[in-house]
Each structure stands twice: as structure tokens, then as C-alpha cells.
Design a protein around this motif. Structure first.
Motif, PDB file in Angstrom:
ATOM      1  N   TYR A 160      56.113 -10.181 -40.814  1.00  0.00           N
ATOM      2  CA  TYR A 160      54.965 -10.437 -39.832  1.00  0.00           C
ATOM      3  C   TYR A 160      54.216 -11.683 -40.236  1.00  0.00           C
ATOM      4  N   THR A 161      53.478 -12.393 -39.325  1.00  0.00           N
ATOM      5  CA  THR A 161      52.607 -13.540 -39.858  1.00  0.00           C
ATOM      6  C   THR A 161      51.100 -12.947 -39.808  1.00  0.00           C
ATOM      7  N   ARG A 162      49.949 -13.843 -40.057  1.00  0.00           N
ATOM      8  CA  ARG A 162      48.900 -13.429 -40.094  1.00  0.00           C
ATOM      9  C   ARG A 162      48.213 -13.182 -38.702  1.00  0.00           C
ATOM     10  N   GLU A 163      48.881 -14.061 -37.606  1.00  0.00           N
ATOM     11  CA  GLU A 163      48.433 -13.710 -36.169  1.00  0.00           C
ATOM     12  C   GLU A 163      49.019 -12.411 -35.726  1.00  0.00           C
ATOM     13  N   THR A 164      50.431 -12.018 -36.182  1.00  0.00           N
ATOM     14  CA  THR A 164      50.890 -10.804 -35.757  1.00  0.00           C
ATOM     15  C   THR A 164      50.314  -9.731 -36.165  1.00  0.00           C
ATOM     16  N   LEU A 165      49.988  -9.862 -37.448  1.00  0.00           N
ATOM     17  CA  LEU A 165      49.048  -8.776 -38.176  1.00  0.00           C
ATOM     18  C   LEU A 165      47.763  -8.492 -37.473  1.00  0.00           C
ATOM     19  N   GLY A 166      47.158  -9.313 -37.043  1.00  0.00           N
ATOM     20  CA  GLY A 166      45.830  -9.444 -36.226  1.00  0.00           C
ATOM     21  C   GLY A 166      46.017  -8.603 -35.116  1.00  0.00           C
ATOM     22  N   ILE A 167      47.054  -8.866 -34.334  1.00  0.00           N
ATOM     23  CA  ILE A 167      47.403  -8.077 -33.088  1.00  0.00           C
ATOM     24  C   ILE A 167      47.814  -6.860 -33.458  1.00  0.00           C
ATOM     25  N   VAL A 168      48.366  -6.315 -34.406  1.00  0.00           N
ATOM     26  CA  VAL A 168      48.915  -4.964 -34.618  1.00  0.00           C
ATOM     27  C   VAL A 168      47.540  -4.296 -35.114  1.00  0.00           C
ATOM     28  N   VAL A 169      46.562  -4.802 -35.770  1.00  0.00           N
ATOM     29  CA  VAL A 169      45.361  -4.063 -36.153  1.00  0.00           C
ATOM     30  C   VAL A 169      44.415  -4.036 -34.929  1.00  0.00           C
ATOM     31  N   ASP A 170      44.493  -5.026 -34.116  1.00  0.00           N
ATOM     32  CA  ASP A 170      43.796  -4.760 -32.856  1.00  0.00           C
ATOM     33  C   ASP A 170      44.401  -3.772 -31.892  1.00  0.00           C
ATOM     34  N   MET A 171      45.455  -3.638 -31.754  1.00  0.00           N
ATOM     35  CA  MET A 171      46.171  -2.706 -30.841  1.00  0.00           C
ATOM     36  C   MET A 171      45.929  -1.209 -31.663  1.00  0.00           C
ATOM     37  N   LEU A 172      46.124  -1.152 -32.862  1.00  0.00           N
ATOM     38  CA  LEU A 172      45.759   0.118 -33.558  1.00  0.00           C
ATOM     39  C   LEU A 172      44.348   0.743 -33.171  1.00  0.00           C
ATOM     40  N   GLY A 173      43.507  -0.179 -33.291  1.00  0.00           N
ATOM     41  CA  GLY A 173      42.111  -0.031 -32.926  1.00  0.00           C
ATOM     42  C   GLY A 173      41.893   0.446 -31.485  1.00  0.00           C
ATOM     43  N   GLN A 174      42.695   0.073 -30.570  1.00  0.00           N
ATOM     44  CA  GLN A 174      42.586   0.641 -29.213  1.00  0.00           C
ATOM     45  C   GLN A 174      43.405   1.880 -28.994  1.00  0.00           C
ATOM     46  N   GLY A 175      43.931   2.517 -29.942  1.00  0.00           N
ATOM     47  CA  GLY A 175      44.566   3.602 -29.891  1.00  0.00           C
ATOM     48  C   GLY A 175      46.160   3.371 -29.414  1.00  0.00           C
ATOM     49  N   ALA A 176      46.579   2.270 -29.512  1.00  0.00           N
ATOM     50  CA  ALA A 176      48.039   1.994 -29.091  1.00  0.00           C
ATOM     51  C   ALA A 176      49.002   2.668 -30.077  1.00  0.00           C
ATOM     52  N   GLY A 177      50.092   3.073 -29.354  1.00  0.00           N
ATOM     53  CA  GLY A 177      51.097   3.894 -30.387  1.00  0.00           C
ATOM     54  C   GLY A 177      52.152   2.916 -30.933  1.00  0.00           C
ATOM     55  N   THR A 178      52.707   3.538 -31.953  1.00  0.00           N
ATOM     56  CA  THR A 178      53.605   2.806 -32.743  1.00  0.00           C
ATOM     57  C   THR A 178      54.614   1.915 -31.934  1.00  0.00           C
ATOM     58  N   THR A 179      55.442   2.596 -31.113  1.00  0.00           N
ATOM     59  CA  THR A 179      56.505   2.172 -30.239  1.00  0.00           C
ATOM     60  C   THR A 179      55.874   1.174 -29.147  1.00  0.00           C
ATOM     61  N   GLU A 180      54.707   1.016 -28.803  1.00  0.00           N
ATOM     62  CA  GLU A 180      54.074   0.213 -27.904  1.00  0.00           C
ATOM     63  C   GLU A 180      53.903  -0.939 -28.691  1.00  0.00           C
ATOM     64  N   ILE A 181      53.334  -0.845 -29.943  1.00  0.00           N
ATOM     65  CA  ILE A 181      52.922  -2.131 -30.741  1.00  0.00           C
ATOM     66  C   ILE A 181      54.280  -2.687 -31.159  1.00  0.00           C
ATOM     67  N   THR A 185      55.140  -6.817 -30.284  1.00  0.00           N
ATOM     68  CA  THR A 185      55.064  -7.530 -31.420  1.00  0.00           C
ATOM     69  C   THR A 185      56.281  -8.065 -32.067  1.00  0.00           C
ATOM     70  N   GLY A 186      57.417  -7.250 -31.629  1.00  0.00           N
ATOM     71  CA  GLY A 186      58.805  -7.488 -32.201  1.00  0.00           C
ATOM     72  C   GLY A 186      59.077  -7.067 -33.427  1.00  0.00           C
ATOM     73  N   LEU A 187      57.971  -6.236 -34.179  1.00  0.00           N
ATOM     74  CA  LEU A 187      58.183  -5.823 -35.371  1.00  0.00           C
ATOM     75  C   LEU A 187      58.587  -4.371 -35.410  1.00  0.00           C
ATOM     76  N   THR A 188      59.328  -4.105 -36.476  1.00  0.00           N
ATOM     77  CA  THR A 188      59.998  -2.551 -36.379  1.00  0.00           C
ATOM     78  C   THR A 188      58.865  -1.425 -36.511  1.00  0.00           C
ATOM     79  N   ARG A 189      59.225  -0.323 -36.048  1.00  0.00           N
ATOM     80  CA  ARG A 189      58.313   0.651 -36.028  1.00  0.00           C
ATOM     81  C   ARG A 189      57.783   1.073 -37.647  1.00  0.00           C
ATOM     82  N   GLN A 190      58.996   0.830 -38.592  1.00  0.00           N
ATOM     83  CA  GLN A 190      58.481   1.249 -39.822  1.00  0.00           C
ATOM     84  C   GLN A 190      57.340   0.131 -40.387  1.00  0.00           C
ATOM     85  N   THR A 191      57.552  -1.022 -39.929  1.00  0.00           N
ATOM     86  CA  THR A 191      56.520  -2.300 -40.454  1.00  0.00           C
ATOM     87  C   THR A 191      55.146  -1.809 -39.673  1.00  0.00           C
ATOM     88  N   VAL A 192      55.184  -1.382 -38.467  1.00  0.00           N
ATOM     89  CA  VAL A 192      54.002  -0.895 -37.750  1.00  0.00           C
ATOM     90  C   VAL A 192      53.386   0.038 -38.530  1.00  0.00           C
TER      91      VAL A 192
END
Length: 211
Positions: A160-181, A185-192
Motif C-alpha cells: 500500500y501507499t501512504r495515500e491508500t493507508l489513509g483511505i483504509v484508516v478512514d474507511m475503518l473509522g466509518q465502520g466499513a467492512g474488510t471486503t468493502e475496503i 483500495t485494491g488491497l487484499t483482505r489480509q492486508t486490510v
């Protein structure tokens, strides 16, 4: 004519301005104008001390709506955030957050509604300060450790990039699920999942690789 203005603070460790606007629009806001500060610390500067943040005090008028991703955008600590929200409410400005869809409106005259609103402002501001301080301390410790280990084994390069990490953290803060994130973002579920379990470690991994 009233306006809806999005205020964003964008730092190197934060999400991009485009993503913040897209996120606000996805939440149903129709943004007339964006005011943004780039590379400005939210922990050490008040809103009025930021180059663009201080423009809001002259720009916002009675009936306008100020949209922020979260209340931590409005100050460096509990006192700043509560003072800022109350100042704008006294000016007839409605403050709304993208995360959790909170609304702070000074128009209500009902004492019970006022009490609930003010209690909510206080709670959210205190939470924002606590989170900011904890993140700052964790990052300081992580950066120091990463610099010490810069000549040693850095581990696998993050996918992941710093930008992608920011998106993941932001979506997690909103309660988004692993699959949705993962899909967003195009990241694997394991990475998320790894980022969710330890976002500070994810940030440190980027630092070790100089990104």
C-alpha cells in the motif's frame, strides 16, 4: 445565498484532498467551495493559525454550512474544537461532519436540545484530542524506532501507499467492512486486516521504506 463549504486539512500522513471531497459528496453533501490547508499540523496549530483555516472566519456567513471530515479538523485540542464550533454556531453557521453525520446548529432555542448538543460537542472534542495525542505519541515512537532500524532488515515492502493507508484508516473509522475496503483500495483482505489490527505498525513500515 447560503453556501456549503468543505474545510480540509491535508498532511503527508493523511488522505488526499480529492478523496475528502469525494467522501463528503458520497455522504450527500453538495459542496460549493473547498478550503484546504496542506502540510499543516492539526495538533500544534489552531484553526485561526492555519493559512486557509483563518479565511473561514471571514468567509462563512449566517446560513452557511461548514462541512468537515471530523471535529478534529477544527482545532488542536478540546478547548480549540469546542470554541470553534460554538463561535460558528453564534454566527449562524451550521457545522456538519462527514463521519457519523453529526450536525451542530445554534438555531435551537429548546434548553434540552441545547444541553444535548453541547454535551455532544464536548464529548466529541475530548475524543478527538485524545485520539490525536495518542496517534502523535505512537508515531513519534515508531519513527524513532524506524530510523534506528533503517540500516537493518526492513521487512517486506508494503503493498500500500501512504495515500491508500489513509483511505483504509478512514474507511475503518466509518465502520466499513474488510471486503468493502479491499474492493475500494485494491488491497487484499489480509492486508486490510493487518492495517486494522495495527495502523501504527503499517505507518512504520512505510517509514522504513522511505515513503
Amino acid at each position: 445565498m447560503s453556501k456549503t463549504i468543505l474545510y480540509a486539512r491535508v498532511s503527508t500522513a493523511d488522505q488526499t484532498l480529492d478523496h475528502q471531497r469525494t467522501q463528503a459528496e458520497a455522504a450527500g453533501f453538495v459542496i460549493d467551495e473547498v478550503v484546504a490547508d496542506h502540510g499543516v499540523s492539526g495538533v500544534s496549530t489552531t484553526l485561526q493559525e492555519r493559512p486557509e483555516g483563518k479565511r473561514l472566519y471571514d468567509k462563512l456567513r449566517h446560513g452557511d454550512t461548514l462541512v468537515v471530515r471530523w471535529v478534529d479538523r477544527l482545532g488542536r485540542n478540546y478547548q480549540d474544537v469546542t470554541d470553534t464550533i460554538r463561535h460558528f454556531m453564534r454566527q449562524g453557521v451550521v457545522v456538519k461532519t462527514v463521519i457519523n453525520g453529526l450536525t451542530f446548529d445554534g438555531a435551537t432555542q429548546d434548553p434540552m436540545q441545547e444541553a444535548v448538543r453541547d454535551a455532544l460537542i464536548a464529548f466529541m472534542a475530548a475524543t478527538a484530542q485524545a485520539q490525536a495525542e495518542a496517534t502523535k505519541e505512537a508515531q513519534k515512537a515508531g519513527i524513532a524506532a524506524a530510523r534506528e532500524d533503517s540500516t537493518k532488515y526492513r521487512g517486506k515492502k508494503p503493498s500500500y501507499t501512504r495515500e491508500t493507508l489513509g483511505i483504509v484508516v478512514d474507511m475503518l473509522g466509518q465502520g466499513a467492512g474488510t471486503t468493502e475496503i479491499s474492493k475500494a483500495t485494491g488491497l487484499t483482505r489480509q492486508t486490510v486486516l493487518r492495517i486494522r489490527q495495527n495502523p501504527v505498525a503499517a505507518d512504520i513500515a512505510l517509514i522504513r521504506w522511505g515513503t
